[in-house]
Motif scaffolding. Structure first.
Motif, PDB file in Angstrom:
ATOM      1  N   UNK A  76       7.510   1.670  -1.957  1.00 19.71           N
ATOM      2  CA  UNK A  76       6.921   1.491  -3.288  1.00 19.71           C
ATOM      3  C   UNK A  76       5.432   1.129  -3.217  1.00 19.71           C
ATOM      4  N   UNK A  77       5.074   0.124  -2.414  1.00 18.33           N
ATOM      5  CA  UNK A  77       3.683  -0.345  -2.370  1.00 18.33           C
ATOM      6  C   UNK A  77       2.734   0.722  -1.843  1.00 18.33           C
ATOM      7  N   UNK A  78       3.160   1.465  -0.814  1.00 21.93           N
ATOM      8  CA  UNK A  78       2.306   2.543  -0.286  1.00 21.93           C
ATOM      9  C   UNK A  78       2.112   3.635  -1.329  1.00 21.93           C
ATOM     10  N   UNK A  79       3.208   4.009  -2.012  1.00 25.44           N
ATOM     11  CA  UNK A  79       3.109   5.062  -3.021  1.00 25.44           C
ATOM     12  C   UNK A  79       2.236   4.601  -4.183  1.00 25.44           C
ATOM     13  N   UNK A  80       2.337   3.336  -4.574  1.00 22.51           N
ATOM     14  CA  UNK A  80       1.475   2.804  -5.632  1.00 22.51           C
ATOM     15  C   UNK A  80       0.013   2.880  -5.221  1.00 22.51           C
ATOM     16  N   UNK A  81      -0.308   2.430  -4.009  1.00 15.96           N
ATOM     17  CA  UNK A  81      -1.699   2.488  -3.531  1.00 15.96           C
ATOM     18  C   UNK A  81      -2.200   3.927  -3.437  1.00 15.96           C
ATOM     19  N   UNK A  82      -1.368   4.833  -2.913  1.00 13.79           N
ATOM     20  CA  UNK A  82      -1.754   6.243  -2.821  1.00 13.79           C
ATOM     21  C   UNK A  82      -1.916   6.864  -4.207  1.00 13.79           C
ATOM     22  N   UNK A  83      -1.093   6.442  -5.164  1.00 15.12           N
ATOM     23  CA  UNK A  83      -1.197   6.957  -6.537  1.00 15.12           C
ATOM     24  C   UNK A  83      -2.551   6.614  -7.134  1.00 15.12           C
ATOM     25  N   UNK A  84      -2.983   5.396  -6.894  1.00 15.81           N
ATOM     26  CA  UNK A  84      -4.324   4.988  -7.364  1.00 15.81           C
ATOM     27  C   UNK A  84      -5.409   5.787  -6.639  1.00 15.81           C
ATOM     28  N   UNK A  85      -5.273   5.905  -5.326  1.00 13.09           N
ATOM     29  CA  UNK A  85      -6.268   6.591  -4.490  1.00 13.09           C
ATOM     30  C   UNK A  85      -6.432   8.059  -4.883  1.00 13.09           C
ATOM     31  N   UNK A  86      -5.306   8.739  -5.156  1.00 13.76           N
ATOM     32  CA  UNK A  86      -5.351  10.173  -5.450  1.00 13.76           C
ATOM     33  C   UNK A  86      -5.437  10.499  -6.939  1.00 13.76           C
ATOM     34  N   UNK A  87      -5.514   9.466  -7.779  1.00 13.80           N
ATOM     35  CA  UNK A  87      -5.709   9.689  -9.209  1.00 13.80           C
ATOM     36  C   UNK A  87      -4.518  10.233  -9.961  1.00 13.80           C
ATOM     37  N   UNK A  88      -3.300   9.995  -9.470  1.00 10.13           N
ATOM     38  CA  UNK A  88      -2.115  10.484 -10.171  1.00 10.13           C
ATOM     39  C   UNK A  88      -1.393   9.371 -10.938  1.00 10.13           C
ATOM     40  N   UNK A  89      -1.878   8.138 -10.828  1.00 13.83           N
ATOM     41  CA  UNK A  89      -1.265   7.007 -11.524  1.00 13.83           C
ATOM     42  C   UNK A  89      -1.549   7.121 -13.015  1.00 13.83           C
ATOM     43  N   UNK A  90      -0.495   7.129 -13.826  1.00 16.05           N
ATOM     44  CA  UNK A  90      -0.630   7.255 -15.276  1.00 16.05           C
ATOM     45  C   UNK A  90      -0.367   5.938 -15.990  1.00 16.05           C
TER      46      UNK A  90
END
Length: 120
Positions: A76-90
């Protein structure tokens, strides 16, 4: 299998998203015709996604509004950080209950994904 989702997608982009970003594994893939590619991706539980690319349907004609699918993940934490990094976090993480936390992302074809923290 508890859930099977059918999507018209750009297969290479979407397979990479689900495999490399969310950690699903390709369970099988085939092409029933020269214009259709089908890929099944599996999570840890009885969840499987079927991705279908019809090369005769332009990606711009695909509509994915108001669709969101939840996926329970271990990392979860890695995917959250990567989501922010790659601009896919909504939507930033929200705590829905004492033992339930999630955030929302969007896949390459515009489908919303609810990423749910695995219960420990």
């Amino acid at each position: 299998m508890e859930l099977n989702i059918l999507r018209w997608i750009s297969s290479s982009q979407s397979v990479s998203f689900y495999r490399d970003f969310l950690g699903l594994t390709v369970s099988r893939q085939f092409s029933p015709t020269e214009n259709i590619d089908i890929v099944f991706l599996k999570a840890d539980g009885p969840f499987e996604i079927e991705l279908i690319e019809d090369k005769q349907v332009p990606i711009g004609e695909i509509k994915n509004h108001n669709v969101s699918i939840g996926i329970v993940v271990k990392d979860y934490d890695r995917i959250l950080n990567d989501s922010r990094k790659f601009g896919v976090l909504k939507q930033e993480p929200v705590k829905l209950a004492d033992n339930l936390e999630c955030f929302f992302i969007e896949d390459p074809t515009g489908v919303g994904r609810q990423v749910i923290k695995e219960k420990y």
